[in-house]
Motif scaffolding. Structure first.
Motif, PDB file in Angstrom:
ATOM      1  N   ALA A 124       0.832  -1.210   0.000  1.00  0.00           N
ATOM      2  CA  ALA A 124       0.000   0.000   0.000  1.00  0.00           C
ATOM      3  C   ALA A 124       0.860   1.251   0.000  1.00  0.00           C
ATOM      4  O   ALA A 124       2.011   1.246   0.450  1.00  0.00           O
ATOM      5  CB  ALA A 124      -0.914   0.003   1.223  1.00  0.00           C
ATOM      6  N   LEU A 125       0.264   2.313  -0.501  1.00  0.00           N
ATOM      7  CA  LEU A 125       0.866   3.640  -0.422  1.00  0.00           C
ATOM      8  C   LEU A 125       0.110   4.400   0.659  1.00  0.00           C
ATOM      9  O   LEU A 125      -1.116   4.553   0.571  1.00  0.00           O
ATOM     10  CB  LEU A 125       0.737   4.364  -1.767  1.00  0.00           C
ATOM     11  N   GLU A 126       0.835   4.833   1.675  1.00  0.00           N
ATOM     12  CA  GLU A 126       0.185   5.598   2.743  1.00  0.00           C
ATOM     13  C   GLU A 126      -0.045   7.020   2.261  1.00  0.00           C
ATOM     14  O   GLU A 126       0.915   7.748   1.984  1.00  0.00           O
ATOM     15  CB  GLU A 126       1.063   5.612   3.992  1.00  0.00           C
ATOM     16  N   LEU A 127      -1.305   7.402   2.196  1.00  0.00           N
ATOM     17  CA  LEU A 127      -1.631   8.713   1.632  1.00  0.00           C
ATOM     18  C   LEU A 127      -1.232   9.853   2.563  1.00  0.00           C
ATOM     19  O   LEU A 127      -1.067  10.991   2.125  1.00  0.00           O
ATOM     20  CB  LEU A 127      -3.129   8.783   1.305  1.00  0.00           C
ATOM     21  N   GLY A 131       4.616   7.036   2.035  1.00  0.00           N
ATOM     22  CA  GLY A 131       5.500   5.885   2.143  1.00  0.00           C
ATOM     23  C   GLY A 131       4.844   4.597   1.676  1.00  0.00           C
ATOM     24  O   GLY A 131       3.619   4.482   1.620  1.00  0.00           O
ATOM     25  N   LEU A 132       5.677   3.623   1.332  1.00  0.00           N
ATOM     26  CA  LEU A 132       5.191   2.298   0.961  1.00  0.00           C
ATOM     27  C   LEU A 132       5.150   1.418   2.204  1.00  0.00           C
ATOM     28  O   LEU A 132       6.039   1.501   3.060  1.00  0.00           O
ATOM     29  CB  LEU A 132       6.123   1.653  -0.073  1.00  0.00           C
ATOM     30  N   ALA A 143      -8.352  -3.164   7.178  1.00  0.00           N
ATOM     31  CA  ALA A 143      -7.627  -2.437   6.142  1.00  0.00           C
ATOM     32  C   ALA A 143      -6.872  -1.262   6.754  1.00  0.00           C
ATOM     33  O   ALA A 143      -7.250  -0.746   7.800  1.00  0.00           O
ATOM     34  CB  ALA A 143      -8.609  -1.929   5.085  1.00  0.00           C
ATOM     35  N   LEU A 144      -5.788  -0.862   6.077  1.00  0.00           N
ATOM     36  CA  LEU A 144      -5.044   0.326   6.485  1.00  0.00           C
ATOM     37  C   LEU A 144      -5.919   1.549   6.206  1.00  0.00           C
ATOM     38  O   LEU A 144      -6.375   1.754   5.082  1.00  0.00           O
ATOM     39  CB  LEU A 144      -3.737   0.399   5.694  1.00  0.00           C
ATOM     40  N   ALA A 145      -6.150   2.368   7.235  1.00  0.00           N
ATOM     41  CA  ALA A 145      -7.154   3.430   7.127  1.00  0.00           C
ATOM     42  C   ALA A 145      -6.868   4.385   5.975  1.00  0.00           C
ATOM     43  O   ALA A 145      -7.775   4.762   5.237  1.00  0.00           O
ATOM     44  CB  ALA A 145      -7.252   4.189   8.446  1.00  0.00           C
ATOM     45  N   ALA A 146      -5.611   4.795   5.822  1.00  0.00           N
ATOM     46  CA  ALA A 146      -5.300   5.767   4.773  1.00  0.00           C
ATOM     47  C   ALA A 146      -4.360   5.164   3.739  1.00  0.00           C
ATOM     48  O   ALA A 146      -3.483   5.833   3.197  1.00  0.00           O
ATOM     49  CB  ALA A 146      -4.682   7.028   5.370  1.00  0.00           C
ATOM     50  N   ARG A 190      -0.794   7.248  -9.825  1.00  0.00           N
ATOM     51  CA  ARG A 190      -2.019   7.944  -9.393  1.00  0.00           C
ATOM     52  C   ARG A 190      -1.957   8.240  -7.897  1.00  0.00           C
ATOM     53  O   ARG A 190      -2.374   9.309  -7.437  1.00  0.00           O
ATOM     54  CB  ARG A 190      -3.260   7.082  -9.692  1.00  0.00           C
ATOM     55  N   GLY A 191      -1.436   7.302  -7.117  1.00  0.00           N
ATOM     56  CA  GLY A 191      -1.338   7.491  -5.676  1.00  0.00           C
ATOM     57  C   GLY A 191      -0.388   8.621  -5.312  1.00  0.00           C
ATOM     58  O   GLY A 191      -0.669   9.402  -4.391  1.00  0.00           O
TER      59      GLY A 191
END
Ligand SMILES: [Fe+2]
Length: 200
Positions: A124-127, A131-132, A143-146, A190-191
């Motif tokens: 995941a990409l933390e918005l 970071g990855l 799920a990871l919240a952001a 896109r992220g």
């Protein structure tokens, strides 16, 4: 069944059978979509008189089916490739994990940890940070919240048992042989724009 979103011929994957892919897509993904629609229908009828415990149960199921739908869509869309990592995500994984091989070791180990049970492994990409991170979760709702999913691996037994029985490592090998890294790169790009927008 749910409208097909497969971007590949289900008979064309390397080591994952057409029967497995079509059953998974129709029954597990399709079931999540159908159940989500039904729960949304029930929620649209909620009034001030609806008992709170009924609403709470519907919201719980809504989250589960919505996450299941989204994760399955990401999973199927990152299959159908040749498994060769390339592009910006390859370089970013090397920077974040020391080497791309080091990241893959962690991702595979996370998947093995869910073998025989259920869950998802997600790059995941933390918005919030840009970071990855690699997430292992035992349930649709964890799920990871952001986090924006970049690469998604379904570790529910329904995703491999038909072809591999309990041989989880062989399923993970087959998954990596079929990853569409151009799709992962598209999500990553896109992220990154989304991260910039969030912090703009
Ligand atoms: Fe699944």
């Amino acid at each position: 069944m749910a409208e097909s979103l497969l971007r590949f011929n289900p008979a064309s994957l390397h080591g994952l059978s057409e029967r497995l892919i079509t059953s998974h897509h129709e029954h597990n993904y399709g079931g999540a979509v159908r159940n989500l629609n039904r729960v949304e229908q029930e929620l649209s009828g909620v009034t001030a008189e609806t008992p709170p415990f009924v609403v709470a149960a519907l919201r719980e199921r809504e989250l589960m089916f919505r996450n299941s739908t989204q994760l399955h869509e990401a999973y199927f869309a990152n299959l159908g490739g040749d498994g060769h990592r390339s592009g910006a995500i390859d370089a970013a994984l090397g920077d974040a994990y020391g080497s791309t091989a080091g990241w893959e070791t962690q991702f595979r180990a996370s998947a093995m940890g869910l073998g025989g049970g259920s869950g998802w492994v997600v790059l995941a990409l933390e918005l919030d940070t840009g970071g990855l991170c690699t997430i292992g979760s035992g349930h649709h709702t964890q799920a990871l919240a952001a986090g924006l999913p970049l690469l998604v691996l379904d570790m529910y037994e329904h995703s491999y048992h038909l072809d591999f029985g309990a041989a989880v490592a062989r399923y993970i090998d087959a998954f990596f042989a079929n990853v569409r890294w151009d799709e992962v790169n598209r999500r990553f790009e896109r992220g990154q724009r989304a991260v910039t927008a969030v912090h703009g």
